[in-house]
Motif scaffolding. Structure first.
Motif, short mmCIF file in Angstrom:
data_model
loop_
_atom_site.label_atom_id
_atom_site.label_comp_id
_atom_site.label_asym_id
_atom_site.label_seq_id
_atom_site.Cartn_x
_atom_site.Cartn_y
_atom_site.Cartn_z
N MET A 122 -44.53 12.15 -37.98
CA MET A 122 -43.69 12.85 -36.85
C MET A 122 -42.38 12.58 -37.97
SD MET A 122 -42.03 11.13 -33.39
CE MET A 122 -41.25 12.14 -32.83
N LEU A 123 -41.06 13.79 -37.86
CA LEU A 123 -40.23 13.70 -39.36
C LEU A 123 -39.42 12.05 -38.74
CD1 LEU A 123 -39.59 17.53 -39.20
CD2 LEU A 123 -40.85 15.92 -41.08
N LYS A 124 -38.85 12.06 -37.59
CA LYS A 124 -38.30 10.99 -37.66
C LYS A 124 -38.13 9.85 -37.28
CE LYS A 124 -34.56 12.84 -34.87
NZ LYS A 124 -32.75 13.14 -35.59
N ARG B 51 -27.09 17.49 -44.81
CA ARG B 51 -27.28 16.41 -44.13
C ARG B 51 -27.59 17.03 -42.29
NH1 ARG B 51 -25.15 13.14 -40.49
NH2 ARG B 51 -26.18 10.66 -40.89
N ALA B 52 -26.22 17.47 -41.88
CA ALA B 52 -26.76 18.19 -40.35
C ALA B 52 -27.94 18.78 -40.51
CB ALA B 52 -25.05 19.11 -40.52
N GLY B 53 -27.62 20.29 -41.78
CA GLY B 53 -29.20 20.92 -41.63
C GLY B 53 -30.40 20.31 -41.76
N LEU B 54 -30.60 19.06 -42.27
CA LEU B 54 -31.58 18.45 -42.24
C LEU B 54 -32.26 18.15 -40.88
CD1 LEU B 54 -32.14 17.40 -46.35
CD2 LEU B 54 -33.23 19.47 -44.97
N MET B 55 -30.97 17.63 -40.18
CA MET B 55 -31.12 16.72 -39.05
C MET B 55 -31.35 17.79 -38.32
SD MET B 55 -27.80 13.83 -39.79
CE MET B 55 -28.40 13.01 -37.69
N ASP B 56 -30.60 18.83 -38.20
CA ASP B 56 -30.73 19.54 -37.14
C ASP B 56 -32.59 20.36 -36.96
OD1 ASP B 56 -28.63 20.20 -36.36
OD2 ASP B 56 -27.98 21.67 -36.98
N HIS C 2 -34.92 12.76 -40.81
CA HIS C 2 -34.53 11.42 -40.12
C HIS C 2 -33.46 11.16 -41.67
CE1 HIS C 2 -32.12 7.40 -39.90
NE2 HIS C 2 -33.06 7.06 -40.37
N VAL C 3 -32.11 11.52 -41.81
CA VAL C 3 -31.08 11.54 -42.68
C VAL C 3 -30.51 10.89 -43.32
CG1 VAL C 3 -29.91 13.45 -44.45
CG2 VAL C 3 -32.09 14.19 -42.99
N GLU C 4 -30.42 10.09 -44.62
CA GLU C 4 -29.59 9.02 -44.47
C GLU C 4 -28.59 9.97 -46.14
OE1 GLU C 4 -27.48 5.58 -44.60
OE2 GLU C 4 -28.38 5.95 -43.79
N LYS D 225 -35.98 2.26 -48.13
CA LYS D 225 -37.63 2.45 -48.42
C LYS D 225 -36.97 3.84 -47.84
CE LYS D 225 -39.05 -1.86 -50.07
NZ LYS D 225 -37.86 -2.47 -50.23
N PRO D 226 -36.54 4.46 -48.04
CA PRO D 226 -36.70 6.55 -47.97
C PRO D 226 -38.06 7.22 -48.28
CG PRO D 226 -35.52 5.95 -50.07
CD PRO D 226 -35.59 4.83 -49.41
N SER D 227 -38.87 7.76 -47.63
CA SER D 227 -39.82 8.79 -48.16
C SER D 227 -39.53 9.32 -49.01
CB SER D 227 -40.35 9.36 -46.84
OG SER D 227 -40.23 8.48 -45.90
N ILE D 228 -38.56 9.61 -49.29
CA ILE D 228 -38.59 11.07 -50.51
C ILE D 228 -36.73 11.02 -50.61
CG2 ILE D 228 -37.93 12.53 -48.81
CD1 ILE D 228 -38.78 14.09 -50.87
N VAL D 229 -36.34 10.90 -51.98
CA VAL D 229 -34.76 11.40 -51.89
C VAL D 229 -34.27 12.73 -52.76
CG1 VAL D 229 -32.98 10.59 -54.00
CG2 VAL D 229 -35.01 9.01 -53.35
#
Length: 122
Positions: A1-3, A21-26, A30-32, A48-52
């Motif tokens: 799950m992406l969230k 950020r908005a595009g990825l959240m759409d 889950h974006v910081e 601990k993000p999954s990717i940078v």
């Protein structure tokens, strides 16, 4: 799950940061989002993000320098360079350093989504 997967987005340009950020959240991510390398390192150490996904040219610590620190402290964390610098040698250097991908601006959200999904294994 992406969230369940945190994408850390790093860029010193507020408009790029906000739109990406908005595009990825759409798209369900889950974006910081942070404005520089120092803030990025704080988030990496605490969340601990999954990717940078990071800009290359930023004031202070640039994207290559950020990636060097990330590699030392968090080996295996996928790192995507996202930059306006479409330069053969910069792209080659990013690959040789071990970057997961090198994407040029303007951001193609379809391409970014595909690469993120490929790199985080969902």
């Amino acid at each position: 799950m992406l969230k369940d997967k945190l994408v850390l987005l790093v860029d010193d340009e507020p408009s790029i940061l906000t739109a990406t950020r908005a595009g990825l959240m759409d798209r369900g991510f889950h974006v910081e989002a942070v404005g520089g390398a120092e803030d990025a390192l704080r988030v990496i150490r605490s969340s601990k993000p999954s990717i940078v996904v990071s800009d290359l040219v930023m004031p202070g610590t640039n994207g290559f320098e950020l990636f060097e620190t990330v590699k030392k402290e968090h080996a295996g964390l996928p790192f995507i360079f996202l930059t306006a610098v479409d330069d053969y040698y910069a792209r080659k250097f990013g690959r040789e350093m071990g970057g997961a991908a090198y994407i040029t601006k303007p951001v193609d959200l379809d391409e970014l989504e595909r690469i993120i999904l490929e790199k985080i294994g969902t």
